[in-house]
Design an enzyme around this catalytic site. Structure first.
Site, PDB file in Angstrom:
ATOM      1  N   ARG A  69     -23.695 -33.729  15.252  1.00  0.00           N
ATOM      2  CA  ARG A  69     -24.661 -34.804  14.966  1.00  0.00           C
ATOM      3  C   ARG A  69     -24.742 -35.051  13.450  1.00  0.00           C
ATOM      4  O   ARG A  69     -24.801 -36.172  12.987  1.00  0.00           O
ATOM      5  CB  ARG A  69     -26.065 -34.452  15.476  1.00  0.00           C
ATOM      6  CG  ARG A  69     -26.196 -34.043  16.920  1.00  0.00           C
ATOM      7  CD  ARG A  69     -26.374 -35.245  17.818  1.00  0.00           C
ATOM      8  NE  ARG A  69     -25.150 -35.973  18.047  1.00  0.00           N
ATOM      9  CZ  ARG A  69     -24.113 -35.541  18.790  1.00  0.00           C
ATOM     10  NH1 ARG A  69     -24.132 -34.371  19.375  1.00  0.00           N
ATOM     11  NH2 ARG A  69     -23.041 -36.280  18.947  1.00  0.00           N
ATOM     12  N   HIS A 117     -39.850 -34.652  15.598  1.00  0.00           N
ATOM     13  CA  HIS A 117     -38.911 -33.745  16.261  1.00  0.00           C
ATOM     14  C   HIS A 117     -37.958 -33.051  15.279  1.00  0.00           C
ATOM     15  O   HIS A 117     -36.902 -32.571  15.680  1.00  0.00           O
ATOM     16  CB  HIS A 117     -38.127 -34.502  17.341  1.00  0.00           C
ATOM     17  CG  HIS A 117     -39.011 -34.996  18.456  1.00  0.00           C
ATOM     18  ND1 HIS A 117     -38.610 -35.942  19.376  1.00  0.00           N
ATOM     19  CD2 HIS A 117     -40.284 -34.656  18.788  1.00  0.00           C
ATOM     20  CE1 HIS A 117     -39.616 -36.171  20.217  1.00  0.00           C
ATOM     21  NE2 HIS A 117     -40.636 -35.418  19.880  1.00  0.00           N
ATOM     22  N   SER A 184     -37.964 -44.819  24.811  1.00  0.00           N
ATOM     23  CA  SER A 184     -38.208 -44.956  26.249  1.00  0.00           C
ATOM     24  C   SER A 184     -39.632 -44.532  26.618  1.00  0.00           C
ATOM     25  O   SER A 184     -40.090 -44.795  27.719  1.00  0.00           O
ATOM     26  CB  SER A 184     -37.196 -44.103  27.023  1.00  0.00           C
ATOM     27  OG  SER A 184     -37.321 -42.747  26.632  1.00  0.00           O
TER      28      SER A 184
HETATM   29  N1  APR Z   1     -32.634 -51.555  19.855  1.00  0.00           N
HETATM   30  C1  APR Z   1     -33.860 -51.130  20.301  1.00  0.00           C
HETATM   31  N2  APR Z   1     -34.007 -50.317  21.351  1.00  0.00           N
HETATM   32  C2  APR Z   1     -32.897 -49.898  21.979  1.00  0.00           C
HETATM   33  C3  APR Z   1     -31.605 -50.288  21.587  1.00  0.00           C
HETATM   34  C4  APR Z   1     -31.496 -51.164  20.467  1.00  0.00           C
HETATM   35  N3  APR Z   1     -30.314 -51.584  19.992  1.00  0.00           N
HETATM   36  N4  APR Z   1     -30.709 -49.701  22.417  1.00  0.00           N
HETATM   37  C5  APR Z   1     -31.411 -48.968  23.287  1.00  0.00           C
HETATM   38  N5  APR Z   1     -32.738 -49.087  23.041  1.00  0.00           N
HETATM   39  C6  APR Z   1     -33.883 -48.469  23.709  1.00  0.00           C
HETATM   40  C7  APR Z   1     -33.665 -48.113  25.165  1.00  0.00           C
HETATM   41  O1  APR Z   1     -33.946 -49.233  26.004  1.00  0.00           O
HETATM   42  C8  APR Z   1     -34.698 -46.971  25.353  1.00  0.00           C
HETATM   43  O2  APR Z   1     -35.957 -47.474  25.735  1.00  0.00           O
HETATM   44  O3  APR Z   1     -34.142 -47.259  23.051  1.00  0.00           O
HETATM   45  C9  APR Z   1     -34.780 -46.360  23.953  1.00  0.00           C
HETATM   46  C10 APR Z   1     -34.105 -45.034  23.814  1.00  0.00           C
HETATM   47  O4  APR Z   1     -34.758 -44.098  24.639  1.00  0.00           O
HETATM   48  P1  APR Z   1     -34.330 -42.551  24.621  1.00  0.00           P
HETATM   49  O5  APR Z   1     -32.846 -42.459  24.695  1.00  0.00           O
HETATM   50  O6  APR Z   1     -35.112 -41.887  25.694  1.00  0.00           O
HETATM   51  O7  APR Z   1     -34.768 -42.061  23.172  1.00  0.00           O
HETATM   52  P2  APR Z   1     -36.215 -41.602  22.663  1.00  0.00           P
HETATM   53  O8  APR Z   1     -37.300 -42.361  23.331  1.00  0.00           O
HETATM   54  O9  APR Z   1     -36.151 -41.628  21.182  1.00  0.00           O
HETATM   55  O10 APR Z   1     -36.239 -40.104  23.159  1.00  0.00           O
HETATM   56  C11 APR Z   1     -37.333 -39.299  22.827  1.00  0.00           C
HETATM   57  O11 APR Z   1     -36.272 -37.364  23.728  1.00  0.00           O
HETATM   58  O12 APR Z   1     -34.283 -36.266  23.998  1.00  0.00           O
HETATM   59  C12 APR Z   1     -35.473 -36.265  23.314  1.00  0.00           C
HETATM   60  O13 APR Z   1     -35.979 -35.300  21.253  1.00  0.00           O
HETATM   61  C13 APR Z   1     -35.259 -36.373  21.828  1.00  0.00           C
HETATM   62  O14 APR Z   1     -36.522 -37.618  20.202  1.00  0.00           O
HETATM   63  C14 APR Z   1     -35.903 -37.685  21.473  1.00  0.00           C
HETATM   64  C15 APR Z   1     -36.913 -37.886  22.579  1.00  0.00           C
END
Ligand code: APR
Length: 243
Positions: A69, A117, A184
């Site tokens: 990463r 985090h 998400s």
């Molecule tokens: N612009 C904006 N949003 C986007 C884009 C984009 N180009 N591409 C994807 N997304 C959105 C998706 O629709 C989703 O709702 O970003 C979100 C990503 O969600 P996750 O992958 O679940 O990431 P996150 O919410 O940051 O996860 C939270 O989970 O795995 C752990 O510690 C890790 O900090 C992380 C936490």
């Protein structure tokens, strides 16, 4: 020369904008999210590489995951969303509460950033001591500090406390305006911050996908990628600039 007291007064009069960001804000920089169809958790077992149990079972695997990463982070740059969020400091008292471990908000110029985090560019002792910069370099398996304490990534893993959550919660309670960009909202306690918002505070959600919680009615939903979505939010925000 600028008078510091005038600057402090201007900051005090600006509205407090708190922005909770997730992996989606960095997607257009080329960093994969976790839970989208091409997300990191499709390729890696989250409990193997990002939990305290995983670390205890196989620290070398965890170290290699975060080394990868970090190497990747060295090759990417902030995108339009990071840059606009930094530019908003001109008109707002902006606080970024990020779930991301990358340093793209810092590199874009944001100055108030809470990494809920942890941070990829830092390591610490397994006893919590000695948080130090590692930049984009590798942590070696079994590496210790000068006192012989084993070093680990400075990351909050599943199964661990989130030390900054109370500070983040206080910021959200104080927010005059709130936004969520690219999360998400399925991971707690971060997702629960939305519930700390005072009733009626203007709020924005920028995300092309669906999120994991039902949003209160004060949210304006911008179903776009972070870059264009944050630009659009800036247009809405012009109504709240204190002149
Ligand atoms: N612009 C904006 N949003 C986007 C884009 C984009 N180009 N591409 C994807 N997304 C959105 C998706 O629709 C989703 O709702 O970003 C979100 C990503 O969600 P996750 O992958 O679940 O990431 P996150 O919410 O940051 O996860 C939270 O989970 O795995 C752990 O510690 C890790 O900090 C992380 C936490």
């Amino acid at each position: 020369m600028e008078c510091l007291c005038e600057k402090a007064e201007r900051t005090a009069s600006k509205k407090k904008l708190v922005v909770l960001t997730g992996a989606g804000v960095s997607a257009e920089s080329g960093l994969r999210t976790f839970r989208d169809s091409d997300g990191l958790w499709e390729e890696h077992d989250v409990m193997e590489v990002a939990s305290i149990e995983g670390w205890r079972r196989n620290p070398d695997l965890v170290i290699e995951f975060y080394n990868q990463r970090r190497r990747q982070l060295a090759t990417v740059s902030p995108n339009r969303a990071h840059v606009v969020l930094a530019e908003l400091e001109k008109d707002f008292d902006v606080w970024i509460v990020t779930q991301n471990v990358d340093d793209l908000h810092e590199r874009a110029g944001s100055t108030n950033i809470l990494h809920l985090h942890g941070q990829l560019t830092k390591i610490r002792g397994v006893d919590g001591s000695n948080v130090t910069d590692i930049g984009y370099g590798d942590l070696k398996p079994g590496q210790t500090d000068e006192n012989g304490v084993t070093l680990r990534p400075h990351i909050v893993w599943f199964g661990e406390d989130v030390p900054l959550i109370e500070t983040a919660d206080r910021l959200v309670r104080e927010a005059d305006i709130f936004a969520v960009v690219g999360s998400s909202l399925v991971v707690y306690p971060a997702a629960g911050l939305v519930g700390s918002l005072r009733p009626g505070v203007p709020a924005f959600l920028i995300d092309p996908g669906e999120v994991g919680i039902r949003l209160p009615s004060n949210f304006t939903v911008i179903r776009e990628k972070a870059g264009s979505g944050v630009e659009k939010m800036r247009e809405y925000l012009s109504a709240y600039v204190v002149r």
